[in-house]
Scaffold this active site. Sequence first.
Site, PDB file in Angstrom:
ATOM      1  NE  ARG A  16       6.296   6.559   0.546  1.00 47.09           N
ATOM      2  CZ  ARG A  16       5.443   6.382   1.555  1.00 47.09           C
ATOM      3  NH1 ARG A  16       4.329   5.679   1.380  1.00 47.09           N
ATOM      4  NH2 ARG A  16       5.685   6.914   2.750  1.00 47.09           N
ATOM      5  CG  ASP A  63       0.970   0.542   9.586  1.00 45.94           C
ATOM      6  OD1 ASP A  63       0.580   1.427  10.380  1.00 45.94           O
ATOM      7  OD2 ASP A  63       1.381   0.795   8.438  1.00 45.94           O
ATOM      8  CD  GLN A  65       0.809   8.691   6.842  1.00 45.07           C
ATOM      9  OE1 GLN A  65       0.282   9.564   7.531  1.00 45.07           O
ATOM     10  NE2 GLN A  65       0.202   7.556   6.547  1.00 45.07           N
ATOM     11  CE  LYS A 118       0.013   4.906  12.926  1.00 47.32           C
ATOM     12  NZ  LYS A 118       0.758   5.540  11.840  1.00 47.32           N
ATOM     13  CE  LYS A 136      -2.826   0.866   3.682  1.00 50.72           C
ATOM     14  NZ  LYS A 136      -2.663   2.247   4.193  1.00 50.72           N
TER      15      LYS A 136
HETATM   16  C1  S3P Z   1       2.714   5.103   6.097  1.00 47.10           C
HETATM   17  C2  S3P Z   1       3.329   5.510   7.247  1.00 47.10           C
HETATM   18  C3  S3P Z   1       2.836   5.162   8.590  1.00 47.10           C
HETATM   19  C4  S3P Z   1       1.858   3.999   8.551  1.00 47.10           C
HETATM   20  C5  S3P Z   1       0.841   4.147   7.464  1.00 47.10           C
HETATM   21  C6  S3P Z   1       1.519   4.249   6.103  1.00 47.10           C
HETATM   22  C7  S3P Z   1       3.288   5.523   4.817  1.00 47.10           C
HETATM   23  O1  S3P Z   1       2.170   6.280   9.143  1.00 47.10           O
HETATM   24  O2  S3P Z   1       1.216   3.865   9.796  1.00 47.10           O
HETATM   25  O3  S3P Z   1      -0.034   3.038   7.454  1.00 47.10           O
HETATM   26  O4  S3P Z   1       2.909   4.966   3.765  1.00 47.10           O
HETATM   27  O5  S3P Z   1       4.136   6.421   4.828  1.00 47.10           O
HETATM   28  P1  S3P Z   1       2.964   7.418   9.970  1.00 47.10           P
HETATM   29  O6  S3P Z   1       3.902   8.052   9.035  1.00 47.10           O
HETATM   30  O7  S3P Z   1       1.906   8.360  10.460  1.00 47.10           O
HETATM   31  O8  S3P Z   1       3.636   6.690  11.083  1.00 47.10           O
END
Ligand code: S3P
Length: 452
Positions: free
Chosen positions: A34, A339, A181, A366, A29
């Site tokens: 990206r 996750d 993120q 989350k 995912k």
């Molecule tokens: C993700 C980063 C994580 C993760 C999310 C996907 C990503 O979040 O929990 O499911 O694709 O960069 P955070 O950056 O808020 O930790």
Amino acid sequence: MTAAIAGHSALDVAPARRLDGSLTLPGDKSISHRALMLALLAQGESTIQGAGDGADVRSTAGIAAALGAKLDRTPRADGNVDYRIRSPGAAALRAPQATLDCGNSGTSLRLFAGILAGQPVQAVLDGDDSLRRRPMARIIEPLRAMGARVEAARDGRPPVIVAGRRRLTAIDWSTPVPSAQVKSAILLAGLRAAGTTRVREAVATRDHTERMLRARGVGVRMTTGEEDGTVVELDGPALPRPFDERLPGDISAAAFWLVGGAIHPEADVTLRDMGVNPTRRAVIDLLARMGASIEETRGVSDDAAGEDEAGEPMADLRVRSSKLLSIELSPKDTAAAIDEIPVLCLAATQARGRSVIRGAGELRNKESDRIAGIVAGLSALGARIAVDRDEIVVAGPTPLRGAVVDSLGDHRLALTFAIAALVAEGTTTILGAESVAVSYPSFLADLERIRS
Ligand code: S3P
């Protein structure tokens, strides 16, 4: 079997006698998001093979189209999708005509905010009730420091309004919360800023953005910072090139089967072509530390010579029934498997001894308050699980028995409870189980394929 209870869609899951077979899981995912975003930024044609087709990735595809990319989708027999994307590129994005709907997806909202910050367009990013409860100050602050005009409606929560600028200023930013993120939003904005944009992380987070930018010709430098943290930097302005990429399976989806296989007494399950990126594979290593029998084969090693073209290592994973022992997770372990913590809590209920998961506070931010949800759901199934501030403590092993559990509309909780149901006595009813489609739309079909 599904039924409706009190306005929720409910899913009944009976225990499995055996789990046996091999599966191709949803395309990763994080990488799918990206790949679509970078294809939008690259002028010309890019292709993606085996993208996940969950609702979150579809949200990102919809936004890429609203910003001017032309997307052709071809569904594959394994439930994934191939995309062909033609884009005018970052210098010619289209001003969106309507609110950009991120649905349930925090990754879509935060990363597109970074992309749009340096675009001369106005955009509103919004999502469902769950997304509207999630904190956005963590991206708004650094993007404003880069000169972007970004507002959140109330209390730092979505909708987020980006009135972009053509030019941004490079920043040197230390992230207070470990978050890929946030790091990615800053790096994507950094593509439109003159000078070196630098992100310092105390705890290294998933590095897909860095690897994928590099594969598309953007010179991203990564070095180890103080105490195992990382420093990531890129020189802007820069433009990613079009790229063709085959995506690995999602290790966060694999985690459900790795735990299911390990805790079920009659299990032998193989997961094909899984992503085993060092910044994502913690769940494999933590389960192995607990005594899970997980065999990794056919892997492309992570050394420079062995990387695939986009720099994402892959392997097949075979998991078999195991006797698990308890584990203690440091805050760094927890961040590395953020996750997968809900399903690791399930593993701990079947492990001998007292497991402790430290530094779990971020789980409250989350798709739901995952600490509250996992404690309520696993307790209802008979687990001994408690919370002390940011620590989750699980005593095991405890036999589980079917009950009614609420996923809070959160895909990772619904999937965890579905796996718990396979080893519980009697039937488990999961409320809000339609949320599995956010990341793993083929879950029920996969379950039917390998259970007996
Ligand atoms: C993700 C980063 C994580 C993760 C999310 C996907 C990503 O979040 O929990 O499911 O694709 O960069 P955070 O950056 O808020 O930790």
